[in-house]
Enzyme design. Structure first.
Site, mmCIF file in Angstrom:
data_model
loop_
_atom_site.group_PDB
_atom_site.id
_atom_site.type_symbol
_atom_site.label_atom_id
_atom_site.label_comp_id
_atom_site.label_asym_id
_atom_site.label_seq_id
_atom_site.Cartn_x
_atom_site.Cartn_y
_atom_site.Cartn_z
ATOM 1 N N VAL A 99 20.482 -76.425 26.965
ATOM 2 C CA VAL A 99 21.984 -76.499 26.856
ATOM 3 C C VAL A 99 22.519 -76.079 28.084
ATOM 4 C CG1 VAL A 99 21.950 -75.538 24.465
ATOM 5 C CG2 VAL A 99 22.140 -73.646 26.318
ATOM 6 N N TYR A 126 25.536 -82.861 23.442
ATOM 7 C CA TYR A 126 26.168 -83.522 22.601
ATOM 8 C C TYR A 126 25.688 -83.353 21.104
ATOM 9 C CZ TYR A 126 27.028 -87.916 20.120
ATOM 10 O OH TYR A 126 27.569 -88.919 19.208
ATOM 11 N N TYR A 177 20.507 -61.184 34.635
ATOM 12 C CA TYR A 177 20.579 -61.261 33.147
ATOM 13 C C TYR A 177 22.065 -60.642 32.885
ATOM 14 C CZ TYR A 177 19.876 -60.137 28.109
ATOM 15 O OH TYR A 177 19.865 -60.244 26.719
ATOM 16 N N ARG A 223 9.175 -56.097 25.737
ATOM 17 C CA ARG A 223 10.051 -55.253 25.049
ATOM 18 C C ARG A 223 9.530 -54.142 24.495
ATOM 19 N NH1 ARG A 223 14.994 -59.482 22.649
ATOM 20 N NH2 ARG A 223 13.507 -60.900 22.729
HETATM 21 N N1 LIG Z 1 17.106 -59.176 20.865
HETATM 22 C C1 LIG Z 1 17.578 -58.303 21.183
HETATM 23 O O1 LIG Z 1 17.423 -56.970 21.148
HETATM 24 C C2 LIG Z 1 18.944 -58.797 22.327
HETATM 25 C C3 LIG Z 1 19.609 -57.850 22.851
HETATM 26 C C4 LIG Z 1 20.907 -58.059 23.188
HETATM 27 C C5 LIG Z 1 21.278 -59.483 23.428
HETATM 28 N N2 LIG Z 1 20.450 -60.603 22.821
HETATM 29 C C6 LIG Z 1 20.710 -61.761 23.156
HETATM 30 O O2 LIG Z 1 20.536 -62.480 21.895
HETATM 31 C C7 LIG Z 1 20.005 -63.815 22.262
HETATM 32 C C8 LIG Z 1 18.712 -64.327 21.621
HETATM 33 O O3 LIG Z 1 17.705 -63.282 22.096
HETATM 34 P P1 LIG Z 1 16.388 -63.233 21.513
HETATM 35 O O4 LIG Z 1 15.920 -61.805 21.408
HETATM 36 O O5 LIG Z 1 16.413 -63.881 20.252
HETATM 37 O O6 LIG Z 1 15.497 -64.178 22.615
HETATM 38 P P2 LIG Z 1 14.471 -65.167 22.405
HETATM 39 O O7 LIG Z 1 13.780 -65.244 23.797
HETATM 40 O O8 LIG Z 1 13.639 -64.848 21.337
HETATM 41 O O9 LIG Z 1 15.407 -66.399 21.937
HETATM 42 C C9 LIG Z 1 16.334 -66.800 22.848
HETATM 43 C C10 LIG Z 1 16.117 -68.429 22.779
HETATM 44 O O10 LIG Z 1 16.754 -69.265 23.504
HETATM 45 C C11 LIG Z 1 16.183 -70.430 24.083
HETATM 46 N N3 LIG Z 1 16.756 -70.768 25.379
HETATM 47 C C12 LIG Z 1 16.534 -70.224 26.266
HETATM 48 N N4 LIG Z 1 16.948 -70.984 27.423
HETATM 49 C C13 LIG Z 1 17.505 -72.179 26.730
HETATM 50 C C14 LIG Z 1 18.412 -73.127 27.244
HETATM 51 N N5 LIG Z 1 18.746 -73.496 28.490
HETATM 52 N N6 LIG Z 1 18.680 -74.087 26.145
HETATM 53 C C15 LIG Z 1 18.235 -74.120 24.956
HETATM 54 N N7 LIG Z 1 17.339 -72.844 24.333
HETATM 55 C C16 LIG Z 1 17.269 -72.140 25.243
HETATM 56 C C17 LIG Z 1 14.722 -69.839 24.085
HETATM 57 O O11 LIG Z 1 13.877 -71.092 24.127
HETATM 58 C C18 LIG Z 1 14.544 -69.015 22.892
HETATM 59 O O12 LIG Z 1 14.045 -69.680 21.496
HETATM 60 C C19 LIG Z 1 20.157 -63.983 23.945
HETATM 61 O O13 LIG Z 1 21.466 -64.363 24.387
HETATM 62 C C20 LIG Z 1 20.103 -62.654 24.085
HETATM 63 O O14 LIG Z 1 20.541 -62.309 25.591
HETATM 64 C C21 LIG Z 1 19.295 -59.985 22.351
#
Ligand SMILES: NC(=O)c1ccc[n+]([C@@H]2O[C@H](COP(=O)([O-])OP(=O)(O)OC[C@H]3O[C@@H](n4cnc5c(N)ncnc54)[C@H](O)[C@@H]3O)[C@@H](O)[C@H]2O)c1
Length: 329
Positions: free
Chosen positions: A60, A65, A148, A189
C-alpha cells in the site's frame, strides 16, 4: 440488499485477520490487502472460499487501485512489533506516511470512511499515567523506535488534515498492547516471547528490573471497540485498550504459572526508550462508544496459550532475532 464493501489493509496480519472475520460475520464484502511482509496467508485462508471475500497482494506504500465502490477503509498495514520495525525501518515509515496518503486519496475518491490503526506508542515514554487522548506524548524522533512512533504520529496528522480540509470521514484508534491467537510466536512482543520461551523450556527474559508496566487487551475486545468507533461519528483519537495494568515482572510470573514451566526469570539490560509505563485512559471509549473490555487476562491468556500449543513444533524455533526475544512491549 447490496452488501457494504470494506477494504482492510494489513489483512493477513494478527489484527487485520480478526477484523476480516468480524466484517465477514457482519455480512460485508471484504477486500483484504497485504504485501505479506510480516503477515501470513494462513491467518485468512479459511475465508478464501467465501464469495464475499477477496485478497489483493499489494504494497500500500505504492498506488492503491480498488475497482467498484467502497464504504469503509481500515488501514492496519504496518510492521507492528519492535523486531519488525527495527528490521525494516524505511518500510515502516513509508507505510505510515505514503501508504496512509494513498489510502486517504482512495477514501476521498470513493467517498468512503477511513479508520487508521494508531498506537499507544504515539505517547512515547509517557510522563503521565494513565494516558488520556489529550496527552501529546514524549517521543524521541531519532531513537530506534522513532521510525514507528513518528510514522504513526504523521499518520494521525495527515488523517486529521484530510478530515479538516477535505471533509473526509475519518476515525483514529489508538491501540494499546493487544494479544490473542494469530500473533507470531517470535515477533518480539512480550506475551508471545514469554510463552515461546516457556514452551521451549528456556528461562523467561525480562529487560530491565521488571518494574515497567504494560496493559494487555484481548483481541476480541479490541475488534469490538474498533467496530464501534468506525460506526460512531467521532473523528478525534480514541484509546482502545485494557486498563488492567501489570508489571512485566508480575506478568512473567503469571506466564510461569499458566504454562507450568520450571524455568526461572532472567534479567537483561533495558532497551533504549522503552516505555516505563503503559495504561490506557478509556474514559472516552466508555462514554462515546459504551465500550469496555470484557475478557480478563486469565481467560484471554488461556485461549492464547492453547493456540500457541496447537502450532506445529517448527513454529517454536526462534529464527527471528536472538537478542530481542523479549522487548517487553
Ligand atoms: N497488535 C498490537 O498490539 C498493536 C498495538 C498498536 C497498534 N497496532 C497497529 O495495528 C496494525 C496491525 O498490527 P498487527 O499487530 O496486526 O501487526 P502484524 O504485523 O501482524 O500485521 C501487519 C500486517 O500489515 C502488512 N503490511 C505491512 N506493510 C505493508 C504494506 N506496505 N502494504 C501492505 N501490507 C503491509 C503485513 O504483512 C502484516 O500482515 C498496525 O498498524 C499496528 O501498528 C497494533
Amino acid at each position: 440488499m447490496e452488501r457494504k464493501r470494506v477494504l482492510i489493509t494489513g489483512a493477513a496480519g494478527f489484527l487485520g485477520s480478526h477484523l476480516c472475520d468480524r466484517f465477514i460475520k457482519e455480512d460485508y464484502h471484504v477486500i483484504a490487502m497485504d504485501n505479506l511482509i510480516t503477515g501470513d496467508l494462513q491467518n485468512i485462508e479459511h475465508l478464501f472460499a467465501l464469495e464475499n471475500f477477496e485478497f489483493a497482494h499489494h504494497d500500500v506504500s505504492k498506488y492503491v487501485y480498488v475497482p467498484g465502490k467502497l464504504d469503509y477503509i481500515l488501514h492496519f498495514a504496518s510492521p507492528a512489533s519492535p523486531i519488525d520495525y527495527l528490521k525494516i525501518p524505511i518500510q515502516t515509515l513509508k507505510v505510515g506516511s505514503l501508504g496512509t496518503h494513498n489510502l486517504l486519496g482512495l477514501a476521498k475518491n470513493k467517498n468512503a470512511r477511513m479508520i487508521i490503526a494508531s498506537t499507544s506508542e504515539v505517547y512515547g515514554d509517557p510522563n503521565i499515567n494513565p494516558q488520556p487522548e489529550e496527552y501529546w506524548g514524549n517521543v524521541n524522533p531519532v531513537g530506534p523506535r522513532g521510525v514507528y512512533d513518528e510514522a504513526k504520529r504523521f499518520q494521525e496528522a495527515i488523517t486529521m488534515a484530510y478530515h479538516t480540509f477535505h471533509g473526509l470521514e475519518t476515525r483514529i484508534v489508538r491501540i494499546f498492547n493487544t494479544y490473542g491467537p494469530r500473533m507470531r510466536l517470535n515477533d518480539g512482543r512480550v506475551l508471545p516471547a514469554f510463552i515461546g520461551q516457556a514452551l521451549r523450556g528456556e528461562d523467561l527474559t525480562v529487560f530491565g528490573d521488571g518494574s515497567q508496566t504494560r496493559s494487555f487487551c484481548y483481541v476480541d475486545d479490541l475488534v469490538e471497540g474498533i467496530y464501534r468507533l468506525l460506526l460512531s461519528d467521532y473523528a478525534q483519537p480514541v484509546n482502545i485498550g485494557n486498563p488492567d495494568e501489570i508489571t512485566i515482572g508480575q506478568f512473567a510470573e503469571e506466564i510461569i504459572k499458566l504454562t507450568g514451566t520450571t524455568q526461572k526469570v532472567i534479567y537483561k539490560e533495558l532497551p533504549v526508550d522503552d516505555p516505563k509505563q503503559r495504561q490506557p485512559d478509556i474514559t472516552k471509549a466508555r462514554a462515546l462508544l459504551g465500550w469496555e473490555p470484557k475478557v480478563d487476562r486469565a481467560e484471554g491468556l488461556k485461549i492464547t496459550y492453547e493456540y500457541f500449543k496447537s502450532l506445529p513444533a517448527e513454529a517454536l524455533v526462534n529464527k527471528e532475532h536472538k537478542d530481542f526475544t523479549t522487548y517487553n512491549r
